[in-house]
Design a protein around this motif. Sequence first.
Motif, PDB file in Angstrom:
ATOM      1  N   ASP A 182      25.500  79.130  46.355  1.00 49.12           N
ATOM      2  CA  ASP A 182      26.565  78.633  45.474  1.00 49.12           C
ATOM      3  C   ASP A 182      27.820  78.240  46.238  1.00 49.12           C
ATOM      4  O   ASP A 182      28.747  77.671  45.654  1.00 49.12           O
ATOM      5  CB  ASP A 182      26.897  79.647  44.380  1.00 49.12           C
ATOM      6  CG  ASP A 182      27.441  80.977  44.927  1.00 49.12           C
ATOM      7  OD1 ASP A 182      27.777  81.052  46.123  1.00 49.12           O
ATOM      8  OD2 ASP A 182      27.528  81.942  44.138  1.00 49.12           O
ATOM      9  N   HIS A 183      27.879  78.557  47.543  1.00 48.53           N
ATOM     10  CA  HIS A 183      29.022  78.186  48.396  1.00 48.53           C
ATOM     11  C   HIS A 183      30.348  78.732  47.857  1.00 48.53           C
ATOM     12  O   HIS A 183      31.402  78.100  47.995  1.00 48.53           O
ATOM     13  CB  HIS A 183      29.105  76.669  48.584  1.00 48.53           C
ATOM     14  CG  HIS A 183      27.888  76.090  49.244  1.00 48.53           C
ATOM     15  ND1 HIS A 183      27.471  76.471  50.495  1.00 48.53           N
ATOM     16  CD2 HIS A 183      26.983  75.170  48.790  1.00 48.53           C
ATOM     17  CE1 HIS A 183      26.367  75.805  50.807  1.00 48.53           C
ATOM     18  NE2 HIS A 183      26.038  75.021  49.795  1.00 48.53           N
ATOM     19  N   ILE A 184      30.267  79.911  47.285  1.00 48.78           N
ATOM     20  CA  ILE A 184      31.461  80.633  46.835  1.00 48.78           C
ATOM     21  C   ILE A 184      31.479  81.980  47.541  1.00 48.78           C
ATOM     22  O   ILE A 184      30.497  82.721  47.495  1.00 48.78           O
ATOM     23  CB  ILE A 184      31.464  80.847  45.307  1.00 48.78           C
ATOM     24  CG1 ILE A 184      31.520  79.498  44.581  1.00 48.78           C
ATOM     25  CG2 ILE A 184      32.660  81.707  44.895  1.00 48.78           C
ATOM     26  CD1 ILE A 184      31.411  79.629  43.059  1.00 48.78           C
ATOM     27  N   ARG A 185      32.564  82.264  48.214  1.00 53.06           N
ATOM     28  CA  ARG A 185      32.740  83.576  48.825  1.00 53.06           C
ATOM     29  C   ARG A 185      33.385  84.474  47.781  1.00 53.06           C
ATOM     30  O   ARG A 185      34.537  84.284  47.398  1.00 53.06           O
ATOM     31  CB  ARG A 185      33.616  83.491  50.074  1.00 53.06           C
ATOM     32  CG  ARG A 185      32.997  82.681  51.204  1.00 53.06           C
ATOM     33  CD  ARG A 185      33.945  82.579  52.397  1.00 53.06           C
ATOM     34  NE  ARG A 185      34.287  83.886  52.930  1.00 53.06           N
ATOM     35  CZ  ARG A 185      35.503  84.266  53.292  1.00 53.06           C
ATOM     36  NH1 ARG A 185      36.523  83.434  53.148  1.00 53.06           N
ATOM     37  NH2 ARG A 185      35.717  85.482  53.781  1.00 53.06           N
ATOM     38  N   ARG A 186      32.621  85.459  47.332  1.00 48.85           N
ATOM     39  CA  ARG A 186      33.066  86.300  46.241  1.00 48.85           C
ATOM     40  C   ARG A 186      34.093  87.327  46.718  1.00 48.85           C
ATOM     41  O   ARG A 186      34.056  87.792  47.860  1.00 48.85           O
ATOM     42  CB  ARG A 186      31.879  87.016  45.612  1.00 48.85           C
ATOM     43  CG  ARG A 186      30.821  86.067  45.041  1.00 48.85           C
ATOM     44  CD  ARG A 186      31.361  85.266  43.870  1.00 48.85           C
ATOM     45  NE  ARG A 186      30.374  84.298  43.369  1.00 48.85           N
ATOM     46  CZ  ARG A 186      30.604  83.471  42.362  1.00 48.85           C
ATOM     47  NH1 ARG A 186      31.795  83.490  41.741  1.00 48.85           N
ATOM     48  NH2 ARG A 186      29.666  82.629  41.955  1.00 48.85           N
ATOM     49  N   ALA A 187      35.019  87.682  45.843  1.00 48.83           N
ATOM     50  CA  ALA A 187      36.054  88.671  46.176  1.00 48.83           C
ATOM     51  C   ALA A 187      35.393  89.967  46.638  1.00 48.83           C
ATOM     52  O   ALA A 187      34.491  90.483  45.982  1.00 48.83           O
ATOM     53  CB  ALA A 187      36.942  88.922  44.968  1.00 48.83           C
ATOM     54  N   GLY A 188      35.843  90.484  47.782  1.00 49.08           N
ATOM     55  CA  GLY A 188      35.331  91.741  48.312  1.00 49.08           C
ATOM     56  C   GLY A 188      33.985  91.637  48.982  1.00 49.08           C
ATOM     57  O   GLY A 188      33.420  92.665  49.379  1.00 49.08           O
ATOM     58  N   ALA A 189      33.460  90.416  49.153  1.00 52.56           N
ATOM     59  CA  ALA A 189      32.134  90.282  49.770  1.00 52.56           C
ATOM     60  C   ALA A 189      32.135  90.753  51.218  1.00 52.56           C
ATOM     61  O   ALA A 189      31.126  91.263  51.712  1.00 52.56           O
ATOM     62  CB  ALA A 189      31.675  88.826  49.695  1.00 52.56           C
ATOM     63  N   ASP A 190      33.245  90.576  51.936  1.00 51.47           N
ATOM     64  CA  ASP A 190      33.333  91.000  53.337  1.00 51.47           C
ATOM     65  C   ASP A 190      33.865  92.423  53.463  1.00 51.47           C
ATOM     66  O   ASP A 190      33.298  93.254  54.179  1.00 51.47           O
ATOM     67  CB  ASP A 190      34.233  90.045  54.133  1.00 51.47           C
ATOM     68  CG  ASP A 190      33.681  88.633  54.183  1.00 51.47           C
ATOM     69  OD1 ASP A 190      32.459  88.459  54.056  1.00 51.47           O
ATOM     70  OD2 ASP A 190      34.495  87.699  54.335  1.00 51.47           O
ATOM     71  N   VAL A 191      34.950  92.698  52.780  1.00 57.11           N
ATOM     72  CA  VAL A 191      35.592  94.014  52.845  1.00 57.11           C
ATOM     73  C   VAL A 191      36.079  94.378  51.451  1.00 57.11           C
ATOM     74  O   VAL A 191      36.752  93.568  50.797  1.00 57.11           O
ATOM     75  CB  VAL A 191      36.790  94.013  53.822  1.00 57.11           C
ATOM     76  CG1 VAL A 191      37.481  95.363  53.842  1.00 57.11           C
ATOM     77  CG2 VAL A 191      36.344  93.623  55.223  1.00 57.11           C
TER      78      VAL A 191
END
Length: 380
Positions: A127-136
């Motif tokens: 979906d090419h969306i980086r979701r909130a909190g996906a990394d940290v």
Amino acid sequence: MQLTTAVTAWHTAYAIARDRPAPLPAELTPVTAAVGRVAAAPARARSAVPAFDTAAMDGYAVAGPGPWTLTGRVLAGPAGHRLAMTAGTAVEIATGAVVPAGAEAVLQYETSHRDGSAVTGTCGPRDHIRRAGADVAAGDLVVAAGRVVTATTAAAAVQAGVDRLWTHRPPTVTLLVTGDEVVRDGPPGPGQVRDVFTGLVEAVSARAQARLSDARHVPDRPDRLQADLDAATSDVVVVTGASSAGAADHLHTVVDARHWIVRGVACRPGHPQGLAALPDGRWVVSLPGNPYAGLVAALTLLDPLLAALSGRRAGLPRRPVTGTARLVPDGVRIVPARHDGTIVPATGSGSLHAAASADYLAVLPADWTNGDNADVLEVP
């Protein structure tokens, strides 16, 4: 050359300097000023990364099945927080921009077609969306205690909303260069030598983020040495020369014998070196006055001591070493060597010429043979 049994074995002396001191107290440090220091406590994210749903590609944020009607544009900044999408609509969006509520995917420019306000294309499996909190996620560990804070570590902490870190205070160092024959600058006259230790001690100190706060010349008088030693307020006092048993060697008279932890090390060169712990918490490191022997001693005692005080743990990498060396039956021979492991022919304890063309110093035990691995010390 035989060494007396009263001295400390080289590896024992190194381990004492590395393991005996406790790290200096922690202080709250702005992240940007913490680079190079050691974290004294863990730091956890105060905000998520990403902090909001963000576009991972340039293209169109779309809601529902296509085709879609273009209703606006969102660039990086807070504007996307104010938008909401309904099925069948699209919003042109830039990488890093806030994805409006209701968007299901970002359709890349490369896989889309726009005709006026009509947008068509096929969304792929991502979906090419980086979701909130996906990394940290908020509360996640971002800096572990004991970690040296690099510029990247600091940037990651800032990204997670961390503005300050608890870090160990870097040690301060005073250098007392003894000897009536020593001159600080200008060409030496008859019977004089240049001070080579200030630059070496400053370089060794910098490896632990320690600061050389004072460097001064001390004449061969015990009262002057006592006065300058008493006046030094730094965590570590380094004294060059004055450490052997000659008529001008006063350090072991000035410093009480009860305070010495290491007093002579079973190595060549660098045998008359020492480490003392004063009752007021300061450390004294004595370096032989011969330049190469002094360099050996600085890497044997000063380097691991400063690492320990700053919260680091000095290590002894091992490498294969090739060549010939005159070994010491009851100690170690410390020789300059290059990155390829070849020994640089030494020129004596008074000369830095061989060490200047070396990459590290190799610590050769009495049973070392050509090609064996040996502990190495990086040349500053």
